[in-house]
Enzyme design. Structure first.
Site, short mmCIF file in Angstrom:
data_model
loop_
_atom_site.label_atom_id
_atom_site.label_comp_id
_atom_site.label_asym_id
_atom_site.label_seq_id
_atom_site.Cartn_x
_atom_site.Cartn_y
_atom_site.Cartn_z
N LYS A 40 0.85 -1.20 0.00
CA LYS A 40 0.00 0.00 0.00
C LYS A 40 0.88 1.24 0.00
O LYS A 40 2.10 1.15 0.24
CB LYS A 40 -0.92 -0.03 1.21
N ARG A 135 -11.07 0.48 15.10
CA ARG A 135 -10.91 1.33 13.93
C ARG A 135 -11.79 0.80 12.81
O ARG A 135 -12.59 1.51 12.24
CB ARG A 135 -9.42 1.34 13.54
N TYR A 255 17.71 29.42 8.55
CA TYR A 255 16.55 30.23 8.95
C TYR A 255 16.41 30.28 10.47
O TYR A 255 16.58 29.26 11.15
CB TYR A 255 15.28 29.62 8.38
N MET A 306 13.45 24.30 2.46
CA MET A 306 12.63 23.60 1.48
C MET A 306 13.49 22.73 0.55
O MET A 306 13.14 21.60 0.24
CB MET A 306 11.84 24.61 0.65
C1 LIG Z 1 -0.41 -1.73 6.63
C2 LIG Z 1 -1.02 -2.98 7.12
C3 LIG Z 1 -0.21 -4.09 7.44
C4 LIG Z 1 1.30 -4.03 7.41
O1 LIG Z 1 1.78 -3.42 8.59
P1 LIG Z 1 3.35 -3.30 8.88
O2 LIG Z 1 3.39 -2.74 10.25
O3 LIG Z 1 3.88 -2.34 7.88
O4 LIG Z 1 3.92 -4.65 8.74
C5 LIG Z 1 -0.84 -5.25 7.82
N1 LIG Z 1 -2.19 -5.33 7.88
C6 LIG Z 1 -2.99 -4.29 7.60
C7 LIG Z 1 -4.47 -4.45 7.70
C8 LIG Z 1 -2.44 -3.08 7.21
O5 LIG Z 1 -3.23 -2.04 6.94
#
Ligand SMILES: *Cc1c(COP(=O)(O)O)cnc(C)c1O
Length: 368
Positions: A40, A135, A255, A306
């Site tokens: 993801k 969640r 800065y 930046m």
């Molecule tokens: C992102 C995610 C993972 C992976 O988590 P990590 O901590 O990066 O290993 C696993 N299960 C779900 C449902 C996630 O959203």
């Protein structure tokens, strides 16, 4: 068309061999469990196309967005793909059919969409239990009814069970959530998946059919201290020094004059700033954030701008314009700076920094 290549010296390198290595380490830890490579957020900022070769030894890929799943299919991946939050609207199910995606069901509304979905090929779904993170997912009280409803649908091929840990990496641990999962899914048919990286590596006693590994694949160090797991950074972010300044005691840098030299210093200005995704909050750490200059340890000085940041070269007389500064990852001499150490100087976690590398940074894949 003008053929312009930006020459500003900053780049991210993705290490295919490190991805393979990390995948192998996780496999060792999880025994017989199958492994989802979680990609993801565009593979945690690494780029799905960039990591595909290194991660294709996984048993499946887990995504959030349909574009990610589509990219995987167009690169030739025919194995399992799991959509971690499932459909966001009814039309997403068309894509699940077309691309043959497995998807999570965490609301009644998603079951309604599925019941109305016209498909010849029944779909495989992962029913999500809210085991305490609060969640997403069905509460234990409503879980069995959701399972029964899904199982009765002609659109559904197979129902598997999924939950997510809130504290796999904290002292609270996973025992309570495992207990809830256990009793909610007891006697129900179907494969099970509960662990993310921390769950899999820090709680090997928890055995299920599938492990969902994300951050560990990318070589974050934060699971290492418990483990000595020898994960390797999958991304190196580096830039070059574009200017050197010699300053005397009491001179200020950057800065807001946040850093005042207490003695004569040599300062290197590096072609990396917060618009590249480097965390501006790293400036607030009193000792700056760690960097490697030609593989030698140093630190940032003063505010992150930046497009630039300043590093200390006082103890590195060899360094100068053109020297390579590793912001995180692996230097040419083999020295490693984990993204987690930069993140902790900035009051955040490695995940956030990896995901935030900006589009203006060019990426290259190192094959071995
Ligand atoms: C992102 C995610 C993972 C992976 O988590 P990590 O901590 O990066 O290993 C696993 N299960 C779900 C449902 C996630 O959203």
């Amino acid at each position: 068309m003008v053929d312009l290549n930006n020459s500003r010296p900053i780049r991210a390198t993705i290490h295919t061999e490190a991805l393979r290595h990390n995948l192998g380490r996780i496999r060792l830890a999880v025994g017989d469990a199958k492994l989802w490579a979680v990609v993801k957020a565009n593979a945690y900022g690494h780029g799905i196309a960039n990591v595909f070769e290194g991660l294709r030894g996984a048993d499946g890929f887990a995504c959030l967005d349909l574009t990610e799943a589509h990219t995987l299919r167009s690169m030739g991946w025919r194995g399992p793909i799991l959509m971690l939050e499932g459909a966001f609207n009814a039309r997403d199910l068309e894509w699940c059919s077309r691309l043959n995606l497995w998807h999570v069901i965490h609301t009644e509304q998603q079951i309604d969409w599925l019941a109305a979905h016209k498909t010849n090929e029944p779909q495989r779904v992962f029913l999500k239990l809210n085991s305490g993170m609060n969640r997403l997912g069905f509460t234990p009280e409503r879980y069995r009814a959701a399972y029964a409803r899904l199982s009765a649908l002609s659109q559904v091929d197979e129902v598997s069970h999924l939950t997510h840990f809130s504290d796999a990496d904290t002292a609270k641990g996973v025992a309570a959530q495992c207990q809830v999962f256990q009793s909610a899914t007891q006697d129900l048919d179907g494969e099970r998946t509960v662990s993310n990286s921390a769950g899999a590596l820090l709680h090997p006693e928890v055995q299920t059919d599938w492990v969902r590994a994300g951050i560990a694949l990318y070589g974050s160090e934060y699971v290492n201290p418990h483990f000595d797991f020898a994960l390797q950074p999958a991304m190196t972010l580096e830039a070059n020094i574009v200017s050197v300044q010699d300053v005397s005691a009491d001179a200020s840098i950057g800065y807001g004059s946040c850093f005042i030299a207490s003695h004569t210093m040599r300062i290197g200005t590096v072609a990396c700033g917060y618009a590249d995704g480097y965390p501006r909050h790293a400036s607030s750490a009193s000792h700056g954030a760690p960097v490697l200059v030609d593989g030698e340890a140093s630190r940032t000085l003063g505010r992150i701008s930046m497009d630039m940041l300043c590093v200390d070269l006082t103890h590195l007389p060899q360094a100068g314009i053109g020297s390579t500064v590793t912001l995180w990852g692996r230097a040419k001499n083999g020295a490693i700076l984990f993204v987690d150490d930069v993140a902790s100087a900035a009051g955040t976690i490695g995940y956030e920094l990896l995901c935030a590398v900006a589009a203006r940074v060019s990426f290259a894949v190192e094959e071995d």
